[in-house]
Scaffold this motif. Structure first.
Motif, PDB file in Angstrom:
ATOM      1  N   VAL A  46     -26.770  11.044  33.934  1.00 20.37           N
ATOM      2  CA  VAL A  46     -27.997  10.242  33.915  1.00 20.37           C
ATOM      3  C   VAL A  46     -29.054  10.861  34.821  1.00 20.37           C
ATOM      4  O   VAL A  46     -30.220  11.030  34.435  1.00 20.37           O
ATOM      5  CB  VAL A  46     -27.704   8.787  34.339  1.00 20.37           C
ATOM      6  CG1 VAL A  46     -29.000   8.019  34.525  1.00 20.37           C
ATOM      7  CG2 VAL A  46     -26.826   8.097  33.305  1.00 20.37           C
ATOM      8  N   GLY A  49     -30.231  14.177  33.310  1.00 20.42           N
ATOM      9  CA  GLY A  49     -30.986  13.964  32.078  1.00 20.42           C
ATOM     10  C   GLY A  49     -32.393  13.466  32.327  1.00 20.42           C
ATOM     11  O   GLY A  49     -33.358  13.954  31.724  1.00 20.42           O
ATOM     12  N   THR A  53     -35.478  15.806  31.340  1.00 21.60           N
ATOM     13  CA  THR A  53     -36.367  15.291  30.300  1.00 21.60           C
ATOM     14  C   THR A  53     -37.785  15.145  30.835  1.00 21.60           C
ATOM     15  O   THR A  53     -38.756  15.509  30.154  1.00 21.60           O
ATOM     16  CB  THR A  53     -35.862  13.936  29.782  1.00 21.60           C
ATOM     17  OG1 THR A  53     -34.555  14.098  29.223  1.00 21.60           O
ATOM     18  CG2 THR A  53     -36.795  13.382  28.707  1.00 21.60           C
ATOM     19  N   ALA A 354     -20.906  10.104  27.031  1.00 23.06           N
ATOM     20  CA  ALA A 354     -22.261  10.544  27.375  1.00 23.06           C
ATOM     21  C   ALA A 354     -23.173  10.477  26.154  1.00 23.06           C
ATOM     22  O   ALA A 354     -24.340  10.072  26.252  1.00 23.06           O
ATOM     23  CB  ALA A 354     -22.229  11.962  27.942  1.00 23.06           C
ATOM     24  N   ASP A 358     -26.458   8.192  25.831  1.00 21.22           N
ATOM     25  CA  ASP A 358     -27.733   8.816  25.497  1.00 21.22           C
ATOM     26  C   ASP A 358     -28.385   8.099  24.314  1.00 21.22           C
ATOM     27  O   ASP A 358     -29.598   7.872  24.299  1.00 21.22           O
ATOM     28  CB  ASP A 358     -27.525  10.298  25.170  1.00 21.22           C
ATOM     29  CG  ASP A 358     -28.831  11.047  25.027  1.00 21.22           C
ATOM     30  OD1 ASP A 358     -29.684  10.919  25.913  1.00 21.22           O
ATOM     31  OD2 ASP A 358     -29.006  11.766  24.013  1.00 21.22           O
ATOM     32  N   TRP A 359     -27.564   7.729  23.324  1.00 21.18           N
ATOM     33  CA  TRP A 359     -28.091   6.979  22.175  1.00 21.18           C
ATOM     34  C   TRP A 359     -28.621   5.624  22.618  1.00 21.18           C
ATOM     35  O   TRP A 359     -29.685   5.180  22.172  1.00 21.18           O
ATOM     36  CB  TRP A 359     -26.984   6.795  21.136  1.00 21.18           C
ATOM     37  CG  TRP A 359     -27.398   5.907  19.994  1.00 21.18           C
ATOM     38  CD1 TRP A 359     -28.097   6.267  18.870  1.00 21.18           C
ATOM     39  CD2 TRP A 359     -27.157   4.496  19.884  1.00 21.18           C
ATOM     40  NE1 TRP A 359     -28.320   5.166  18.076  1.00 21.18           N
ATOM     41  CE2 TRP A 359     -27.751   4.067  18.661  1.00 21.18           C
ATOM     42  CE3 TRP A 359     -26.501   3.569  20.677  1.00 21.18           C
ATOM     43  CZ2 TRP A 359     -27.698   2.738  18.246  1.00 21.18           C
ATOM     44  CZ3 TRP A 359     -26.444   2.244  20.266  1.00 21.18           C
ATOM     45  CH2 TRP A 359     -27.032   1.841  19.064  1.00 21.18           C
ATOM     46  N   PHE A 362     -31.871   6.127  24.407  1.00 20.80           N
ATOM     47  CA  PHE A 362     -32.924   6.438  23.435  1.00 20.80           C
ATOM     48  C   PHE A 362     -33.390   5.175  22.726  1.00 20.80           C
ATOM     49  O   PHE A 362     -34.593   4.972  22.497  1.00 20.80           O
ATOM     50  CB  PHE A 362     -32.413   7.456  22.419  1.00 20.80           C
ATOM     51  CG  PHE A 362     -33.369   7.725  21.289  1.00 20.80           C
ATOM     52  CD1 PHE A 362     -34.485   8.527  21.489  1.00 20.80           C
ATOM     53  CD2 PHE A 362     -33.161   7.170  20.040  1.00 20.80           C
ATOM     54  CE1 PHE A 362     -35.383   8.766  20.458  1.00 20.80           C
ATOM     55  CE2 PHE A 362     -34.055   7.406  19.000  1.00 20.80           C
ATOM     56  CZ  PHE A 362     -35.162   8.208  19.206  1.00 20.80           C
ATOM     57  N   ASP A 368     -35.332  10.874  24.213  1.00 16.49           N
ATOM     58  CA  ASP A 368     -34.049  11.502  23.921  1.00 16.49           C
ATOM     59  C   ASP A 368     -33.652  12.420  25.072  1.00 16.49           C
ATOM     60  O   ASP A 368     -34.499  12.979  25.770  1.00 16.49           O
ATOM     61  CB  ASP A 368     -34.168  12.319  22.629  1.00 16.49           C
ATOM     62  CG  ASP A 368     -32.810  12.724  22.082  1.00 16.49           C
ATOM     63  OD1 ASP A 368     -31.804  12.147  22.530  1.00 16.49           O
ATOM     64  OD2 ASP A 368     -32.767  13.604  21.204  1.00 16.49           O
ATOM     65  N   GLY A 369     -32.336  12.580  25.279  1.00 15.41           N
ATOM     66  CA  GLY A 369     -31.841  13.506  26.288  1.00 15.41           C
ATOM     67  C   GLY A 369     -31.826  12.959  27.691  1.00 15.41           C
ATOM     68  O   GLY A 369     -31.821  13.724  28.657  1.00 15.41           O
ATOM     69  N   LEU A 370     -31.798  11.616  27.862  1.00 23.22           N
ATOM     70  CA  LEU A 370     -31.771  11.034  29.203  1.00 23.22           C
ATOM     71  C   LEU A 370     -30.392  11.110  29.846  1.00 23.22           C
ATOM     72  O   LEU A 370     -30.246  10.796  31.019  1.00 23.22           O
ATOM     73  CB  LEU A 370     -32.236   9.574  29.162  1.00 23.22           C
ATOM     74  CG  LEU A 370     -33.732   9.361  28.909  1.00 23.22           C
ATOM     75  CD1 LEU A 370     -34.073   7.883  28.904  1.00 23.22           C
ATOM     76  CD2 LEU A 370     -34.576  10.094  29.940  1.00 23.22           C
ATOM     77  N   VAL A 371     -29.373  11.490  29.067  1.00 28.79           N
ATOM     78  CA  VAL A 371     -28.034  11.690  29.626  1.00 28.79           C
ATOM     79  C   VAL A 371     -27.594  13.110  29.277  1.00 28.79           C
ATOM     80  O   VAL A 371     -27.327  13.417  28.125  1.00 28.79           O
ATOM     81  CB  VAL A 371     -27.022  10.671  29.085  1.00 28.79           C
ATOM     82  CG1 VAL A 371     -25.646  10.893  29.726  1.00 28.79           C
ATOM     83  CG2 VAL A 371     -27.492   9.240  29.333  1.00 28.79           C
ATOM     84  N   GLN A 372     -27.568  13.975  30.270  1.00 31.21           N
ATOM     85  CA  GLN A 372     -27.150  15.362  30.088  1.00 31.21           C
ATOM     86  C   GLN A 372     -26.162  15.716  31.195  1.00 31.21           C
ATOM     87  O   GLN A 372     -26.546  15.812  32.362  1.00 31.21           O
ATOM     88  CB  GLN A 372     -28.364  16.304  30.151  1.00 31.21           C
ATOM     89  CG  GLN A 372     -29.449  16.021  29.129  1.00 31.21           C
ATOM     90  CD  GLN A 372     -30.653  16.931  29.295  1.00 31.21           C
ATOM     91  OE1 GLN A 372     -30.545  18.044  29.824  1.00 31.21           O
ATOM     92  NE2 GLN A 372     -31.805  16.470  28.848  1.00 31.21           N
TER      93      GLN A 372
END
Length: 411
Positions: A46, A49, A53, A354, A358-359, A362, A368-372
């Motif tokens: 989190v 991401g 982002t 993860a 992320d979904w 979103f 999008d991509g807040l959890v990497q």
């Protein structure tokens, strides 16, 4: 040496035999360690991401400072639905641009507008306004805005509309639009029916920035259609500084000159942009932190309970001649084995969980991509698992040396 090896093999054999003897207890301990590992990896995902982002979005915008006049207030009874906080936006941007270290200052506005392809069925989406495409808008298809902003007419708002629009890829897919098509847009349905715009380009800039589908018009035209032309109000002003200058110094200088406005860096503006979802993000972060604590405590408690429950077998071993070091070795082998199994389980579950988080992020925020999950997160998870194993083993040794004795067996 051979004697020592036989002793170690014996300790390992006894440790695994005890773990197999009560499989339910072993599985629960492994799950406890896995929870701790997952909490660390997802928390790191989190944090990474959100940072990545934010940097990607604002690097794409190619702006150094963001100027706002306060929070964007909701105005339910007004056209557009928002009260933009920066009045006299064109003139203020021109004044800021006179600073020797400022390259460009561009006012932007965001309002809710009605959009339709046939003038009959309308969708409500976010309309964005900018004086001209220039370097502030990335166009992936089409030419973008052509010619000057004729409607602004030096602040009189009396010139003709250019009737040009940029649409985001999401809106283009939603309404099946391509460059050269026409689309109705306006702050009211009647205005939208009366104003038809040619799609002169596809641009992801503002949809990426806002996390939703957008239609982009000339700033003055959007202001007129949404009732914001009378005071030339905008949402914010974006600033590009001259290459090589100290941006913090520029911000401080401008903030002193314009104390009624707030000047933010890219990262600060991204955080401000997510403030509407702050409660959700804070709740998610709190749950993850709680997961670290709860998973760790559960793991530690299970490891200690594992030793305590086996005090009778350990007492038998002590009574038959096993040293305290041997008994402690068995306890440490068990702890390390459980920690290793928990780490493998947690690491295996991290990618799908993860992706699910992320979904969810979103769906809530539109970004999008807040959890990497970075590779270092797995190392941190391993450190947590190993740390709990070591702590549990050491405390287990201390417990073992107190409860396992021939005296304990006799009693």
């Amino acid at each position: 040496m051979r004697s020592r090896l036989r002793q170690v093999r014996g300790q390992v054999w006894i440790a695994f035999r005890q773990l197999r003897w009560d499989k339910t207890r072993t599985v629960l301990a492994v799950i406890g360690i896995a929870l701790a590992v997952l909490s660390v990896t997802l928390l790191a995902g989190v944090g990474t991401g959100v940072t990545e982002t934010g940097n990607e979005l604002f690097n794409e915008a190619d702006r150094d400072l963001w100027v706002t006049g306060g929070p964007i207030a909701l105005s339910p009874g007004s056209v557009g639905g928002f009260q933009n906080p920066v009045p006299n936006a064109h003139s203020v941007a021109t004044q800021i641009e006179q600073h020797e270290d400022v390259q460009t200052a561009v006012p932007l506005a965001f309002q809710v507008v009605y959009v339709s392809t046939d003038g009959e069925e309308f969708e409500t989406i976010v309309g964005s306004g900018t004086p001209a495409a220039g370097g502030s808008v990335r166009v992936t298809a089409g030419e973008g805005f052509r010619g000057p902003d004729t409607h602004y007419a030096d602040g009189t708002y009396s010139g003709n509309f250019t009737h040009q629009a940029l649409v985001s890829p999401e809106l283009a897919d939603q309404l099946n639009l391509t460059v050269g098509d026409t689309v109705h847009a306006g702050g009211t349905i009647s205005d939208a029916r009366a104003n038809e715009f040619e799609v002169v380009g596809i641009s992801p800039t503002f949809s990426n920035f806002l996390g939703t589908a957008t239609v982009t018009l000339r700033l003055s035209e959007l202001q007129t259609l949404t009732g914001n032309a009378y005071d030339d109000s905008a949402t914010m002003i974006t600033i590009s500084t001259v290459d090589g200058v100290d941006r913090e110094a520029v911000r401080s200088d401008l903030a002193a000159t314009y104390p009624e406005y707030t000047f933010r860096t890219n990262q600060e503006q991204f955080v401000a942009l997510l403030q509407q979802q702050a409660v959700v993000l804070a709740a998610g972060t709190s749950l993850v932190v709680l997961g670290v604590v709860a998973g760790g405590m559960l793991s530690l408690n299970l490891l200690l309970s594992l030793v305590y429950i086996q005090r009778a077998p350990f007492s038998v071993l002590r009574a038959t001649g096993a040293t305290r070091r041997s008994v402690a070795g068995i306890a440490i082998v068990q702890a390390i084995s459980i920690a290793f199994g928990g780490y493998l389980l947690g690491a295996a579950l991290t990618p799908p969980l993860a992706a699910a988080l992320d979904w969810l992020a979103f769906t809530v925020t539109g970004f999008d991509g807040l959890v990497q999950v970075p590779p270092l997160a797995y190392l941190a998870g391993g450190a947590i698992a190993g740390g709990f194993a070591l702590l549990g083993g050491l405390l287990g040794v201390w417990r073992v040396t107190r409860v396992t004795s021939a005296r304990g067996l006799v009693s």
